[in-house]
Design a protein around this motif. Structure first.
Motif, PDB file in Angstrom:
ATOM      1  N   THR A  19       0.816  -1.219   0.000  1.00 25.44           N
ATOM      2  CA  THR A  19       0.000   0.000   0.000  1.00 25.44           C
ATOM      3  C   THR A  19       0.849   1.268   0.000  1.00 25.44           C
ATOM      4  OG1 THR A  19      -0.148  -0.063   2.415  1.00 25.44           O
ATOM      5  CG2 THR A  19      -1.930  -1.117   1.166  1.00 25.44           C
ATOM      6  N   SER A  20       2.145   1.115   0.258  1.00 28.53           N
ATOM      7  CA  SER A  20       3.014   2.297   0.308  1.00 28.53           C
ATOM      8  C   SER A  20       3.756   2.522  -0.998  1.00 28.53           C
ATOM      9  CB  SER A  20       4.030   2.151   1.452  1.00 28.53           C
ATOM     10  OG  SER A  20       4.972   1.127   1.161  1.00 28.53           O
ATOM     11  N   ARG A 262       2.992   7.801  -0.807  1.00 28.82           N
ATOM     12  CA  ARG A 262       3.550   6.569  -1.362  1.00 28.82           C
ATOM     13  C   ARG A 262       4.896   6.837  -2.027  1.00 28.82           C
ATOM     14  NH1 ARG A 262      -0.522   4.057  -5.509  1.00 28.82           N
ATOM     15  NH2 ARG A 262      -0.295   6.177  -6.382  1.00 28.82           N
TER      16      ARG A 262
END
Length: 323
Positions: A19-20, A262
């Motif tokens: 998710t990053s 991100r």
């Protein structure tokens, strides 16, 4: 080369969670200049696919590793152009160079090995300093893209850096940290000198990191002026508040979480380049290339020679040069 985000990506402070991570968006050099400029302004980076002739990039890569081969860094009986690390060797014998690798740009781990000396000397070799750094395709493109034309000046000080598989990666920073004695008008061109797999230690860019970089710079500048510091004192104080390496942070994973942004990643091919602004925040992954390929790339910087620029970058890179 595929741009799958499936392989696990590690940075200095561990694994980047799925998710990053996001994908760095490529652009064609054939797009109108107005669109390319807009992309750099909007995103803080411009990832150009195949700008340079692949054969010319690989030729320079082959010359580099041939030049470094006496250090014993390469796997025996492998072509220098592949840049395959001899995994039987201790990676500590092959330390990186540059401000992100050693405190205050000092001798990395105080090991002036043949490897380090050859890596430094390569900066002055004609095949690199004259033929590659001043490649006519890049020079012509930058003159048109920036609109500086004949005022386009490439810095003599460049950072030709290798990254051994398993070695420490580049920490979190933006380039104006190291260019603060000049106006923030430079453009960095990061040039992968060979294919870099997604796990191969390439650069990663913080999403909208150019806006955060400018915010961090402005916040400190305001505090410094309010405290009565002169401009020169403020520059020095700013860097003293960072890590000894001049970085914002050593660990990209924690930095991304802290700022809720991100990291944008990609594999790279010989011929690709990435342009970024002075405040664009970036780092790199740890090189875990499955074939033990050494990551090789160079940082080239361009300025408008009619504007104030950091004169410390007028000389060839050397350890302890104060930048």
């Amino acid at each position: 080369m595929p741009h799958s985000l499936e392989p696990q990506l590690f940075v200095n402070d561990g694994l980047l969670s799925p998710t990053s991570v996001g994908a760095l968006q490529p652009s064609s050099p054939d797009l109108p200049l107005t669109e390319l400029r807009q992309r750099l302004d909007t995103d803080g980076y411009l990832f150009l696919k195949g700008l340079l002739p692949r054969a010319d990039v690989l030729k320079a890569r082959e010359k580099y590793f041939t030049f470094l081969s006496p250090s014993g860094v390469l796997k025996p009986n492998t072509p220098p152009v592949l840049g395959v690390f001899d995994a039987q060797k201790d990676i500590s014998l092959f330390p990186g160079i540059g401000a992100g690798a050693a405190g205050a740009n000092t001798d990395p781990e105080q090991k002036s090995t043949d490897f380090v000396q050859l890596a430094l000397e390569a900066h002055g070799e004609a095949w690199y300093a004259e033929e590659f750094c001043k490649h006519e395709v890049l020079m012509e493109f930058m003159a048109r893209f920036t609109g500086w034309e004949e005022k386009t000046l490439p810095f003599r000080r460049t950072l030709l850096r290798n990254n051994i598989p398993g070695a420490k990666a580049i920490g979190v920073h933006y380039d104006q940290i190291f260019l603060r004695h000049g106006d923030p008008t430079s453009v960095t061109v990061w040039v992968p000198m060979g294919d870099i797999s997604l796990q191969g230690g390439g650069l990663i860019y913080l999403e909208n990191g150019h806006t955060l970089g400018k915010e961090l710079e402005d916040k400190f500048t305001s505090k410094a002026k309010a405290s009565g510091l002169s401009d020169e004192e403020a520059k020095s104080a700013f860097n003293q508040n960072m890590l000894s390496t001049g970085l914002l942070a050593d660990g990209p994973a924690e930095f991304g979480r802290t700022h809720n942004r991100r990291w944008l990643v990609s594999a790279y091919e010989a011929g690709d380049v990435v342009l970024h602004s002075p405040y664009t925040i970036h780092a790199s992954t740890v090189n875990h290339d499955p074939n033990n390929v050494i990551r090789l790339a160079t940082d080239l910087r361009f300025v408008d020679s009619s504007k104030q620029w950091d004169q410390r970058w007028a000389n060839q890179y050397r350890i302890g040069d104060g930048v």
